[in-house]
Motif scaffolding. Structure first.
Motif, PDB file in Angstrom:
ATOM      1  N   GLU A 195       0.834  -1.209   0.000  1.00 61.15           N
ATOM      2  CA  GLU A 195       0.000   0.000   0.000  1.00 61.15           C
ATOM      3  C   GLU A 195       0.865   1.255   0.000  1.00 61.15           C
ATOM      4  O   GLU A 195       0.567   2.234  -0.695  1.00 61.15           O
ATOM      5  N   GLN A 196       1.921   1.234   0.794  1.00 59.06           N
ATOM      6  CA  GLN A 196       2.820   2.385   0.858  1.00 59.06           C
ATOM      7  C   GLN A 196       3.486   2.649  -0.489  1.00 59.06           C
ATOM      8  O   GLN A 196       3.790   3.796  -0.830  1.00 59.06           O
ATOM      9  N   GLN A 197       3.678   1.600  -1.256  1.00 60.08           N
ATOM     10  CA  GLN A 197       4.261   1.724  -2.595  1.00 60.08           C
ATOM     11  C   GLN A 197       3.199   2.070  -3.635  1.00 60.08           C
ATOM     12  O   GLN A 197       3.518   2.175  -4.826  1.00 60.08           O
ATOM     13  N   GLU A 198       1.958   2.215  -3.175  1.00 62.25           N
ATOM     14  CA  GLU A 198       0.812   2.563  -4.033  1.00 62.25           C
ATOM     15  C   GLU A 198       0.587   1.526  -5.135  1.00 62.25           C
ATOM     16  O   GLU A 198       0.160   1.851  -6.243  1.00 62.25           O
ATOM     17  N   LEU A 199       0.847   0.270  -4.785  1.00 61.72           N
ATOM     18  CA  LEU A 199       0.601  -0.824  -5.721  1.00 61.72           C
ATOM     19  C   LEU A 199      -0.771  -1.442  -5.508  1.00 61.72           C
ATOM     20  O   LEU A 199      -1.371  -1.986  -6.450  1.00 61.72           O
ATOM     21  N   ILE A 200      -1.263  -1.383  -4.266  1.00 61.51           N
ATOM     22  CA  ILE A 200      -2.570  -1.944  -3.947  1.00 61.51           C
ATOM     23  C   ILE A 200      -3.298  -1.007  -2.994  1.00 61.51           C
ATOM     24  O   ILE A 200      -2.701  -0.075  -2.429  1.00 61.51           O
ATOM     25  N   LYS A 201      -4.579  -1.254  -2.820  1.00 54.34           N
ATOM     26  CA  LYS A 201      -5.372  -0.575  -1.812  1.00 54.34           C
ATOM     27  C   LYS A 201      -6.230  -1.634  -1.126  1.00 54.34           C
ATOM     28  O   LYS A 201      -6.977  -2.355  -1.797  1.00 54.34           O
ATOM     29  N   VAL A 202      -6.111  -1.757   0.179  1.00 53.41           N
ATOM     30  CA  VAL A 202      -6.830  -2.771   0.941  1.00 53.41           C
ATOM     31  C   VAL A 202      -8.143  -2.204   1.439  1.00 53.41           C
ATOM     32  O   VAL A 202      -8.175  -1.166   2.101  1.00 53.41           O
ATOM     33  N   GLN A 203      -9.227  -2.878   1.108  1.00 59.37           N
ATOM     34  CA  GLN A 203     -10.550  -2.515   1.593  1.00 59.37           C
ATOM     35  C   GLN A 203     -11.158  -3.709   2.313  1.00 59.37           C
ATOM     36  O   GLN A 203     -10.543  -4.765   2.424  1.00 59.37           O
TER      37      GLN A 203
END
Length: 231
Positions: A195-203
């Motif tokens: 997430e910090q690398q802006e590769l994914i977003k966890v919902q």
């Protein structure tokens, strides 16, 4: 962990004698809840065709940190070697998406195959399709947590959306934990880093892949000698 990514349908290339068996059964389906389970374990001995959904078979080791997981996809067959003189393991099953499946017990399959030997050849073709993915499983299971989670995400990508646009994976952190054989806190550490690398977003019960290309690039470090889910 790996996956059977088959595009075959139930009626494609199936021996007519097995097709007759399914017709006699009126193509009745069942769910994992109706398969004979013992606290989530399945004494696997038979042939499975998955009509709908996805689930994983896991082969637990003494050290559950090296859990082996194999994902069964919709329209996938599993159990091609079931008629060989092999030990029938208790496999831990984990439903990723609600499933409907067809299951032929070993005793019934044996009678049909003995009467029609060409079925053995067909079963070997199923096994040959699955073997590369199955051989990849222990290699990933012994990899570090980053590779294990990345590989899991790659295998969970929807089959009909394997482009590089925004992709949603319907899987909770707990599901990923179960498939990877990692504790949920360790999975969470990897997902937070991605997430910090802006590769994914966890919902909630969902992971959005924001950059498939960049995510796949991280798997360059993995040993994917038998099966590469990116291809």
């Amino acid at each position: 962990m790996t996956s059977t990514r088959s595009s075959n349908t139930l009626l494609q290339d199936i021996p007519p004698q097995l097709l007759n068996y399914f017709e006699e059964e009126d193509f009745k389906t069942t769910t994992l809840k109706k398969v004979k389970l013992t606290t989530g374990f399945f004494n696997f001995s038979g042939l499975i065709y998955l009509k709908k959904g996805r689930f994983s078979f896991s082969l637990p080791q003494r050290n559950l940190d090296t859990l082996y997981s194999f994902i069964i996809e919709q329209n996938g067959w599993f159990g091609g070697l079931t008629l060989m003189q092999l030990p029938h393991p208790f496999l831990l099953i984990n439903e990723i998406e609600p499933v409907e499946l067809l299951y032929i017990p070993k005793d019934r399959l044996t009678k049909i195959a003995d009467a029609h030997p060409l079925i053995y050849k067909w079963l070997l073709n199923i096994a040959a399709h699955n073997i590369p993915q199955w051989l990849q499983v222990p290699i990933i299971a012994l990899s570090n947590k980053n590779i294990r989670v990345l590989y899991c995400l790659a295998t969970l990508l929807p089959l009909n959306k394997r482009d590089f646009s925004l992709i949603e994976i319907d899987a909770s952190q707990q599901k990923i934990s179960d498939i990877c054989g990692l504790s949920r806190p360790r999975v969470n550490q990897v997902l937070k880093k991605l997430e910090q690398q802006e590769l994914i977003k966890v919902q909630h019960k969902k992971i959005i892949i924001q950059s498939t290309t960049a995510l796949f690039k991280l798997l360059d470090e993995a040993n994917l000698c038998f099966y590469d889910p990116r291809e």
